[in-house]
Design a protein around this motif. Structure first.
Motif, PDB file in Angstrom:
ATOM      1  N   ASN A   1      -3.218   7.545 -13.889  1.00  0.00           N
ATOM      2  CA  ASN A   1      -3.056   7.841 -15.316  1.00  0.00           C
ATOM      3  C   ASN A   1      -1.928   8.816 -15.632  1.00  0.00           C
ATOM      4  O   ASN A   1      -1.999   9.576 -16.596  1.00  0.00           O
ATOM      5  N   GLY A   2      -0.868   8.797 -14.810  1.00  0.00           N
ATOM      6  CA  GLY A   2       0.303   9.598 -15.119  1.00  0.00           C
ATOM      7  C   GLY A   2       0.246  11.045 -14.687  1.00  0.00           C
ATOM      8  O   GLY A   2       1.151  11.822 -14.993  1.00  0.00           O
ATOM      9  N   SER A   3      -0.798  11.430 -13.984  1.00  0.00           N
ATOM     10  CA  SER A   3      -0.854  12.797 -13.466  1.00  0.00           C
ATOM     11  C   SER A   3       0.139  12.939 -12.317  1.00  0.00           C
ATOM     12  O   SER A   3       0.563  11.954 -11.712  1.00  0.00           O
ATOM     13  N   PHE A   4       0.482  14.181 -12.014  1.00  0.00           N
ATOM     14  CA  PHE A   4       1.460  14.430 -10.946  1.00  0.00           C
ATOM     15  C   PHE A   4       1.140  15.767 -10.298  1.00  0.00           C
ATOM     16  O   PHE A   4       0.352  16.565 -10.825  1.00  0.00           O
ATOM     17  N   GLY A   5       1.759  16.021  -9.154  1.00  0.00           N
ATOM     18  CA  GLY A   5       1.467  17.218  -8.377  1.00  0.00           C
ATOM     19  C   GLY A   5       1.844  18.504  -9.076  1.00  0.00           C
ATOM     20  O   GLY A   5       2.827  18.565  -9.827  1.00  0.00           O
ATOM     21  N   ARG A   6       1.066  19.529  -8.800  1.00  0.00           N
ATOM     22  CA  ARG A   6       1.336  20.859  -9.345  1.00  0.00           C
ATOM     23  C   ARG A   6       2.678  21.355  -8.835  1.00  0.00           C
ATOM     24  O   ARG A   6       3.049  21.114  -7.696  1.00  0.00           O
ATOM     25  N   THR A   7       3.356  22.123  -9.684  1.00  0.00           N
ATOM     26  CA  THR A   7       4.613  22.746  -9.265  1.00  0.00           C
ATOM     27  C   THR A   7       4.568  24.256  -9.444  1.00  0.00           C
ATOM     28  O   THR A   7       5.587  24.924  -9.322  1.00  0.00           O
ATOM     29  N   ASP A   8       3.379  24.793  -9.694  1.00  0.00           N
ATOM     30  CA  ASP A   8       3.244  26.237  -9.899  1.00  0.00           C
ATOM     31  C   ASP A   8       2.855  26.980  -8.624  1.00  0.00           C
ATOM     32  O   ASP A   8       2.686  28.192  -8.640  1.00  0.00           O
ATOM     33  N   LEU A   9       2.732  26.278  -7.520  1.00  0.00           N
ATOM     34  CA  LEU A   9       2.434  26.900  -6.240  1.00  0.00           C
ATOM     35  C   LEU A   9       3.740  27.190  -5.502  1.00  0.00           C
ATOM     36  O   LEU A   9       4.798  26.671  -5.859  1.00  0.00           O
ATOM     37  N   GLU A  10       3.648  28.002  -4.446  1.00  0.00           N
ATOM     38  CA  GLU A  10       4.830  28.290  -3.634  1.00  0.00           C
ATOM     39  C   GLU A  10       5.453  26.974  -3.160  1.00  0.00           C
ATOM     40  O   GLU A  10       4.734  26.060  -2.761  1.00  0.00           O
ATOM     41  N   GLU A  11       6.755  26.878  -3.219  1.00  0.00           N
ATOM     42  CA  GLU A  11       7.548  25.688  -2.862  1.00  0.00           C
ATOM     43  C   GLU A  11       7.520  24.605  -3.940  1.00  0.00           C
ATOM     44  O   GLU A  11       8.175  23.580  -3.813  1.00  0.00           O
TER      45      GLU A  11
ATOM     46  N   VAL B   1       0.839  -1.197   0.000  1.00  0.00           N
ATOM     47  CA  VAL B   1       0.000   0.000   0.000  1.00  0.00           C
ATOM     48  C   VAL B   1       0.876   1.250   0.000  1.00  0.00           C
ATOM     49  O   VAL B   1       1.871   1.327   0.721  1.00  0.00           O
ATOM     50  N   LEU B   2       0.483   2.239  -0.794  1.00  0.00           N
ATOM     51  CA  LEU B   2       1.165   3.522  -0.866  1.00  0.00           C
ATOM     52  C   LEU B   2       0.159   4.644  -0.677  1.00  0.00           C
ATOM     53  O   LEU B   2      -0.879   4.673  -1.343  1.00  0.00           O
ATOM     54  N   PHE B   3       0.463   5.561   0.239  1.00  0.00           N
ATOM     55  CA  PHE B   3      -0.241   6.840   0.316  1.00  0.00           C
ATOM     56  C   PHE B   3       0.657   7.843  -0.409  1.00  0.00           C
ATOM     57  O   PHE B   3       1.738   8.168   0.074  1.00  0.00           O
ATOM     58  N   ALA B   4       0.206   8.320  -1.557  1.00  0.00           N
ATOM     59  CA  ALA B   4       1.048   9.129  -2.435  1.00  0.00           C
ATOM     60  C   ALA B   4       0.852  10.630  -2.268  1.00  0.00           C
ATOM     61  O   ALA B   4       1.585  11.409  -2.875  1.00  0.00           O
ATOM     62  N   GLY B   5      -0.128  11.052  -1.454  1.00  0.00           N
ATOM     63  CA  GLY B   5      -0.377  12.478  -1.298  1.00  0.00           C
ATOM     64  C   GLY B   5      -0.626  13.115  -2.652  1.00  0.00           C
ATOM     65  O   GLY B   5      -1.356  12.585  -3.486  1.00  0.00           O
ATOM     66  N   ASP B   6       0.021  14.272  -2.876  1.00  0.00           N
ATOM     67  CA  ASP B   6      -0.126  14.969  -4.153  1.00  0.00           C
ATOM     68  C   ASP B   6       1.117  14.833  -5.029  1.00  0.00           C
ATOM     69  O   ASP B   6       1.354  15.657  -5.911  1.00  0.00           O
ATOM     70  N   LEU B   7       1.918  13.784  -4.790  1.00  0.00           N
ATOM     71  CA  LEU B   7       3.091  13.572  -5.641  1.00  0.00           C
ATOM     72  C   LEU B   7       2.679  13.014  -6.993  1.00  0.00           C
ATOM     73  O   LEU B   7       3.043  13.555  -8.045  1.00  0.00           O
ATOM     74  N   VAL B   8       1.918  11.929  -6.983  1.00  0.00           N
ATOM     75  CA  VAL B   8       1.464  11.282  -8.216  1.00  0.00           C
ATOM     76  C   VAL B   8      -0.001  10.881  -8.072  1.00  0.00           C
ATOM     77  O   VAL B   8      -0.496  10.679  -6.971  1.00  0.00           O
ATOM     78  N   PHE B   9      -0.656  10.759  -9.224  1.00  0.00           N
ATOM     79  CA  PHE B   9      -2.063  10.389  -9.275  1.00  0.00           C
ATOM     80  C   PHE B   9      -2.259   9.327 -10.358  1.00  0.00           C
ATOM     81  O   PHE B   9      -1.302   8.924 -11.015  1.00  0.00           O
TER      82      PHE B   9
END
Length: 192
Positions: free
Chosen positions: A132-142, A122-130
């Motif tokens: 179908n190849g989606s991934f976390g936003r990088t346009d926010l602060e940090e 089991v993996l809790f991935a948070g907002d790193l990956v989703f």
């Protein structure tokens, strides 16, 4: 058992996972809905709140959950308001009945953690990956695309190809070939 308490919620929130067992925890309390009522409808008590990261959609309900259940919150950076205890990179934490290794995976946010239980698959991935190849936003602060790619690569090195479940911060959990979805995220993050 892992239940997404935000599955049918229409408000702007992250997914909220109630993990029951030896140590009953909430992974990310979400925002903008009555999560305490949703928790109380399933369990009488909580042992802890565990955070993948501290973006508002993941922690908007944090104070309400801490107050209602008299629990502490655990996350990567204890200097952030609401985070009572730090979880270090590679530290092992118990969620439900399983031991998870915490992996510091910045790129979406500096304090981002993924939690991986090799034995349970089991993996809790948070907002790193989703899915179908989606991934976390990088346009926010940090946010930082190169760092995000490094984090996805690190995750791929750690997880097993036979990973059974990936629970993401948004959207549906992935129970069919989740490793392939993480691989695709690594490829897609490089193309954008």
């Amino acid at each position: 058992m892992i239940t997404n308490l935000a599955k049918s919620v229409q408000a702007f929130t992250s997914n909220v996972y109630l993990v029951t067992g030896d140590r009953t925890v909430v992974v990310d309390p979400g925002a903008n809905f009555d999560v305490t009522g949703a928790i109380r409808s399933r369990v009488d008590d909580l042992d802890a709140v565990v955070l993948t990261h501290t973006h508002p959609d993941h922690v908007g309900n944090l104070d309400a959950v801490k107050d209602a259940f008299d629990v502490d919150a655990w996350g990567y950076d204890a200097s952030i308001e609401g985070v009572d205890h730090a979880i270090g990179d590679e530290e092992v934490v118990r969620l439900g009945d399983d031991e998870y290794v915490a992996l510091h995976t910045p790129g979406h946010k500096d304090d981002h953690l993924c939690f991986y239980a090799a034995d349970a698959g089991v993996l809790f991935a948070g907002d790193l990956v989703f899915q179908n190849g989606s991934f976390g936003r990088t346009d926010l602060e940090e946010g930082d695309r190169a760092t995000l790619i490094e984090s996805i690569d690190r995750l791929l090195e750690r997880i097993d190809e036979n990973l059974g479940e990936m629970h993401t911060g948004h959207g549906p959990s992935v129970t069919r070939d989740p490793y392939d979805h993480v691989e695709l995220s690594a490829q897609m993050a490089r193309q954008v």
